[in-house]
Design an enzyme around this catalytic site. Structure first.
Site, PDB file in Angstrom:
ATOM      1  N   GLY A 174       0.818  -1.198   0.000  1.00  0.00           N
ATOM      2  CA  GLY A 174       0.000   0.000   0.000  1.00  0.00           C
ATOM      3  C   GLY A 174       0.853   1.249   0.000  1.00  0.00           C
ATOM      4  CB  CYS A 175      -0.028   4.822  -0.158  1.00  0.00           C
ATOM      5  SG  CYS A 175      -0.815   4.865  -1.784  1.00  0.00           S
TER       6      CYS A 175
END
Length: 370
Positions: A362-363
């Site tokens: 994910g980010c």
């Protein structure tokens, strides 16, 4: 009617046709790019204004907003939940209703990472940063070798026939350089750049980041992510990204969708640039370029080179346990806070207990998706 009069009439008809084409934006097939509007740290208006600016600047670009209803002439697919938003985005991509999408907070699987593009401050050159989010592999050197290929793929899709490549002077850079030289020696068309420093070479220093010495700068993803943030917001104090084209498209061998990433701090100019970046990649047939370059690299021994780099790691030992994956399920939840080097082991631990899981990025870092 004199020849002069006939010429004037013909010129007039030509100009009229051109004006009508302008009005229709009739410059070849239109490109439809989605933009998700939930999840930013900035007000949604910054995203919307970026989309409207991209459409004004790019005849033939259509932007479809995916998110809450807002006051804009742009087409909007109304969604009010972030998880649903990405499901709708993927559906629109798979159905061909949009050809690419720009989003944030999107979890790519391990093996996929993004190639950003910045404008270097020294000479105002475009430079691709490979890579900026995601994880190409859990082995550092193998990941950077793949990052080099991902950067070349992106640059070629953007119209650079023979992009030059430099490896940032980080831990493992020399191993990466040797592996890439082996790939080149085996027949893969790879073109190294030269550092601006007096001793030259393809290992890049900080000066080369500022001057844009290479079309593609190879780095590990976390360093690339920091580079993107610095390049895009060094004039604003960091809370608002005002420069560059965003964190770029997810590249990977099994990637079937053109999905580009923004930061939660990406402002209006970056949003506009990212949408134009996406449209250019669609026009440049990114997915086809990806397929062709992987085939060429594999023919030159990419898999064998990567296997040689990772042969002595504990990941190879774990693979010998032959843990069988449980039946595949749709994964909707995620477990965060796991070190990237342990992410595959975490999946195996769950598999041993009969729990289906997948690794992702994910980010904000690695996740186990369950």
């Amino acid at each position: 009617m004199t020849d002069r009069t006939a010429i004037k009439q013909e010129v007039g008809r030509t100009l009229l046709s051109f004006a009508e084409a302008l009005d229709r934006e009739d410059f070849g097939p239109k490109v439809r790019v989605g933009l998700t509007t939930l999840g930013s740290e900035l007000e949604p208006i910054h995203l919307v204004r970026g989309a409207e600016a991209a459409v004004r600047k790019s005849p033939g670009l259509e932007v479809v907003l995916i998110g809450p209803k807002v006051d804009t002439p742009l087409e909007t697919v109304e969604v009010n939940d972030e998880a649903d938003m990405h499901k709708v985005m993927e559906q629109l991509l798979d159905e061909g209703k949009i050809q690419a999408c720009v989003t944030m907070h999107y979890n790519f699987p391990i093996g996929v990472s993004t190639v950003g593009r910045v404008v270097t401050p020294g000479f105002g050159r475009d430079m691709f940063v490979a890579t900026t989010t995601g994880t190409s592999a859990t082995h550092r050197v193998a990941a950077m070798v793949k990052n080099a290929l991902y950067g070349i793929i992106t640059a070629k899709a953007m119209g650079i026939e023979n992009p030059t490549l430099g490896v940032l002077n980080l831990d493992g850079a020399k191993q990466v350089e040797r592996a890439l030289k082996t790939l080149k020696g085996n027949g893969y068309g790879l073109h190294f750049s030269e550092s601006v420093r007096s001793d030259g070479g393809s290992i890049m220093r900080g000066n080369d980041l500022l001057t844009g010495s290479a079309d593609v700068m190879v780095t590990d993803t976390l360093t690339g992510n920091i580079m993107m943030k610095v390049f895009s917001s060094y004039t604003t104090g960091g809370s608002y990204e005002a420069m560059g084209d965003g964190y770029g498209p997810g590249i990977g061998e099994d990637q079937k969708r053109v999905v580009l990433i923004l930061s939660r701090a990406s402002g209006t100019p970056v949003v506009a640039n990212a949408l134009q970046y996406a449209a250019s990649l669609v026009k440049g047939n990114l997915l086809n370029v990806m397929k062709d370059e992987f085939a060429k690299a594999k023919k030159a021994g990419l898999d064998e080179i990567l296997a040689g780099l990772t042969a002595e790691t504990k990941k190879a030992e774990a693979a010998e346990e032959k843990v069988v994956a449980p039946p595949k399920e749709i994964v909707t939840g995620s477990i965060s806070g796991i070190e990237v080097m342990d992410i595959e082991d975490a999946v195996l631990v769950l598999w041993k207990e009969g729990i289906y899981a997948e690794s992702g990025m994910g980010c904000t870092g690695p996740v186990v998706m369950v």
